[in-house]
Design an enzyme around this catalytic site. Structure first.
Site, PDB file in Angstrom:
ATOM      1  CD  GLU A 189      -2.805   1.274   2.373  1.00 14.54           C
ATOM      2  OE1 GLU A 189      -2.791   0.397   3.252  1.00 14.54           O
ATOM      3  OE2 GLU A 189      -3.574   2.255   2.384  1.00 14.54           O
ATOM      4  NE  ARG A 196       3.781  -7.734  10.625  1.00 15.93           N
ATOM      5  CZ  ARG A 196       3.150  -7.093   9.632  1.00 15.93           C
ATOM      6  NH1 ARG A 196       2.166  -7.664   8.993  1.00 15.93           N
ATOM      7  NH2 ARG A 196       3.505  -5.879   9.287  1.00 15.93           N
ATOM      8  CE  LYS A 205       3.174   0.147   4.943  1.00 13.90           C
ATOM      9  NZ  LYS A 205       2.599  -0.060   3.612  1.00 13.90           N
TER      10      LYS A 205
HETATM   11  P1  ATP Z   1       2.970  -2.249   8.068  1.00 20.54           P
HETATM   12  O1  ATP Z   1       2.213  -3.113   9.024  1.00 20.54           O
HETATM   13  O2  ATP Z   1       4.417  -2.150   8.357  1.00 20.54           O
HETATM   14  O3  ATP Z   1       2.359  -0.921   7.864  1.00 20.54           O
HETATM   15  P2  ATP Z   1       1.685  -3.441   5.853  1.00 20.54           P
HETATM   16  O4  ATP Z   1       1.471  -4.895   5.968  1.00 20.54           O
HETATM   17  O5  ATP Z   1       0.522  -2.569   6.094  1.00 20.54           O
HETATM   18  O6  ATP Z   1       2.933  -3.040   6.707  1.00 20.54           O
HETATM   19  P3  ATP Z   1       1.784  -3.391   3.026  1.00 20.54           P
HETATM   20  O7  ATP Z   1       2.196  -2.263   2.178  1.00 20.54           O
HETATM   21  O8  ATP Z   1       0.358  -3.768   3.050  1.00 20.54           O
HETATM   22  O9  ATP Z   1       2.288  -3.063   4.482  1.00 20.54           O
HETATM   23  O10 ATP Z   1       2.695  -4.667   2.756  1.00 20.54           O
HETATM   24  C1  ATP Z   1       3.044  -5.172   1.496  1.00 20.54           C
HETATM   25  C2  ATP Z   1       3.394  -6.609   1.650  1.00 20.54           C
HETATM   26  O11 ATP Z   1       4.484  -6.755   2.564  1.00 20.54           O
HETATM   27  C3  ATP Z   1       2.236  -7.398   2.245  1.00 20.54           C
HETATM   28  O12 ATP Z   1       2.106  -8.601   1.532  1.00 20.54           O
HETATM   29  C4  ATP Z   1       2.640  -7.621   3.666  1.00 20.54           C
HETATM   30  O13 ATP Z   1       2.097  -8.802   4.170  1.00 20.54           O
HETATM   31  C5  ATP Z   1       4.161  -7.670   3.580  1.00 20.54           C
HETATM   32  N1  ATP Z   1       4.766  -7.269   4.844  1.00 20.54           N
HETATM   33  C6  ATP Z   1       4.568  -6.125   5.533  1.00 20.54           C
HETATM   34  N2  ATP Z   1       5.254  -6.124   6.689  1.00 20.54           N
HETATM   35  C7  ATP Z   1       5.909  -7.303   6.747  1.00 20.54           C
HETATM   36  C8  ATP Z   1       6.793  -7.915   7.699  1.00 20.54           C
HETATM   37  N3  ATP Z   1       7.134  -7.301   8.837  1.00 20.54           N
HETATM   38  N4  ATP Z   1       7.286  -9.144   7.423  1.00 20.54           N
HETATM   39  C9  ATP Z   1       6.953  -9.760   6.274  1.00 20.54           C
HETATM   40  N5  ATP Z   1       6.145  -9.253   5.338  1.00 20.54           N
HETATM   41  C10 ATP Z   1       5.613  -8.035   5.557  1.00 20.54           C
HETATM   42 MG    MG Z   2      -1.273  -3.337   4.748  1.00 18.06          MG
END
Ligand code: ATP
Ligand code: MG
Length: 543
Positions: A31, A256, A266
């Site tokens: 995102e 994760r 984020k």
């Molecule tokens: P955050 O929780 O840090 O804001 P998010 O999951 O909202 O991260 P996205 O932009 O939706 O961020 O993530 C893009 C991809 O990266 C998704 O498939 C998500 O599952 C993966 N991802 C995000 N954070 C992690 C992590 N700590 N470890 C592994 N994969 C991750």
């Molecule tokens: Mg997300």
């Protein structure tokens, strides 16, 4: 040795063996509401890793369905970071390009009697949803006719209703033990300018509706996501099947990445940026990929780290020291050795004249290479490499002692001078004749070797040294913030050869650590380095 397959690869292997898929297509779906961090690197390595392993495809798809937090700045930074990590996507796609098709899927569900427009507000919907132990209650709007729902959904789209006044909901089961299936919201009314579609839309799809559709539209075979979406998988499948993609993508969840001494969300990282705790998303202390690039972490070391962490089905916290181990291991092989004095005092060496040496760049290189370093009777050495009252077992220069100057002579103490504060300002020594490597007295016993910089031929430089963003412990992030995570040394001196270094070049400053030339290196006559990592390892890698 071929590594054994992880559980995701096992699933894919079975799907290939059974003939379910002949081509594997994955996607990385960020995102665009922040910069990528090391957790994303893990997801990138898995998704692009499958592309490589199965000679398939991996799309970069921006999951841009929430205009409130998204921005083109993030879109651009994400591309840059993925390229830097060394991955190539097959297609650059945007969920927002599918808004029309998603809307049609909403209509399709209504026509099947599987979705309805609900007028309850957020609070009422929450109240009706029930709890983990108690089932929910049906919305009073649940039995609207198909015709009425079609009409209301069209009016939601055309802007007849205020933000938050109506939603489109799936009609599943308010008594389901899985709360995600209790008539989840599919669409909401929201007026906000989207970074790509502008003001075309005033309704936006929710993640649980949009994501399976995005995957299905693109022909994704395996939709790999993190563990917190496990409970959403039944809804993912419900949307997929009821919108006509029975043979669509399969969602697979993995743990994760979490790491100690840093934050990996984020939302929190944005807060650090917004309140000025750090200097933007690319601050070298940040766990962002751009921060790591600025700091000087080599991209292959990050990929190596993700590889070693592996793919697991249970969440755990990885020691940040393991990432540092990978970085250090890479730099030990690749970084040239140079001499830099961080906190200089003068040393006068009697009995020598100006000389030029060839210093070996890296003892690990198979093909040896060298750079020139000049030497003279006036040098800089580290303040703490000479002590008048040394602690026990001190191995460097002391009163009446000897020490070897790296790559040059052994010197013996003659006398020293102090300034008005009583601090040592200069130490005077005498060179032992023929004590350079290969000389007659080279084998003389000395306890220590210290580094130096020629005081008649040097470059002033600035060193930024970093500590972890968070102190150890498990309290609130704001209370764990390390206030001393950046220390600047602005009186450092380095050998003249570094004048020719370029931004992001990494070096081992002998006896000090690994450092990288900053992105604006040399601009305005300022030669600045970031410490990438120290020399010492606190981490023992399992073999
Ligand atoms: P955050 O929780 O840090 O804001 P998010 O999951 O909202 O991260 P996205 O932009 O939706 O961020 O993530 C893009 C991809 O990266 C998704 O498939 C998500 O599952 C993966 N991802 C995000 N954070 C992690 C992590 N700590 N470890 C592994 N994969 C991750
Ligand atoms: Mg997300």
């Amino acid at each position: 040795m071929e590594k054994s397959a992880n559980f995701i690869e096992e699933i894919i292997n079975n799907d290939i063996a059974s003939g379910k898929h002949t081509e594997i297509i994955t996607r990385f779906p960020p995102e665009p509401n922040g910069y990528l961090h090391i957790g994303h690197a893990k997801s990138l390595c898995i998704n692009f890793g499958m592309k490589t392993k199965y000679n398939g495809k991996c799309n970069l798809r921006y999951d841009d369905t929430n205009p409130t937090k998204e921005d083109v700045e993030y879109v651009e930074s994400i591309k840059k970071d993925i390229e830097w990590l060394g991955f190539e996507w097959d297609a650059e796609l945007y969920a927002s390009d599918y808004f029309e098709r998603m809307y049609e899927c909403g209509v399709k569900l209504i026509n099947k009697g599987l979705a309805y427009v609900c007028d309850m507000n957020g609070e009422q919907i929450r109240e009706y949803r029930g709890t983990l132990v108690a089932g929910g209650k049906n919305s009073p709007y649940r039995d609207r006719t198909v015709a009425e729902n079609i009409d209301l959904f069209a009016k939601m789209r055309s802007g007849e209703f205020a933000d938050g006044s109506k939603v489109l909901r799936a009609k599943i089961d308010m008594a389901s033990p899985n709360i995600n299936l209790r008539d989840p919201i599919l669409y909401r009314v929201l007026r906000d300018t989207h970074h790509r579609t502008g003001d075309t839309w005033c309704i936006y799809p929710m993640y649980d509706f949009a994501h399976p559709l995005e995957d299905a539209f693109e022909g994704i075979t395996h939709s790999i996501c993190t563990l917190e979406f496990e409970d959403h998988r039944p809804l993912y499948d419900w949307v997929k099947i009821n919108c006509g993609f029975e043979n669509g993508p399969r969602q697979i969840e993995f743990a994760r990445l979490g790491m100690n001494r840093t934050i990996m969300s984020k939302r929190y990282l944005k807060k650090l940026v917004d309140d000025g705790t750090v200097n933007g998303w690319a601050d070298p202390r940040m766990p962002t990929l751009s921060g790591m690039r600025e700091r000087g972490y080599p991209a292959p070391a990050i990929r190596e780290f993700c590889e070693r962490v592996g793919v697991a089905k249970a969440n755990s916290e990885v020691d940040t020291a393991m990432l540092e181990y990978c970085v250090r291991e890479n730099l030990n092989r690749n970084a040239d050795r140079v001499m830099v004095v961080k906190d200089p005092i003068k040393m006068i060496v009697e009995g020598v004249s100006a000389e030029v040496y060839d210093l070996e760049n890296n003892p690990n290189d198979e093909v040896k290479s060298y750079h020139k370093t000049s030497f003279s009777s006036e040098l800089f050495i580290e303040r703490d490499d000479f002590m008048v009252t040394p602690p026990p077992k001190y191995k460097r220069l002391m009163v009446d002692g000897t020490v070897r100057l790296r790559g040059a002579y052994i010197v013996e103490y003659v006398r020293h001078e102090v300034d008005e504060n009583g601090d040592v300002s200069v130490v005077i020594c005498r060179a032992i004749p023929d004590s350079k490597s290969g000389g007659e007295n080279a084998g003389m016993k000395v306890k220590g070797v210290i580094h130096w910089v020629n005081a008649n031929d040097y470059l002033p430089c600035v060193l930024n040294e970093f500590d972890y963003l968070l102190n150890d412990g498990d309290g609130e992030f704001s209370e764990r913030l390390n206030k001393n995570s950046l220390v600047v040394f602005d009186k450092a001196v380095c050998e003249k050869s570094l004048e020719k270094a370029s931004a992001y070049d990494a070096f081992q400053f002998m006896r000090m650590g690994y450092y990288s030339a900053v992105s604006g290196y040399g601009k305005g006559g300022v030669y600045e380095f970031n410490r990438i990592v120290t020399l010492k390892d606190s981490f023992k890698m399992k073999k």
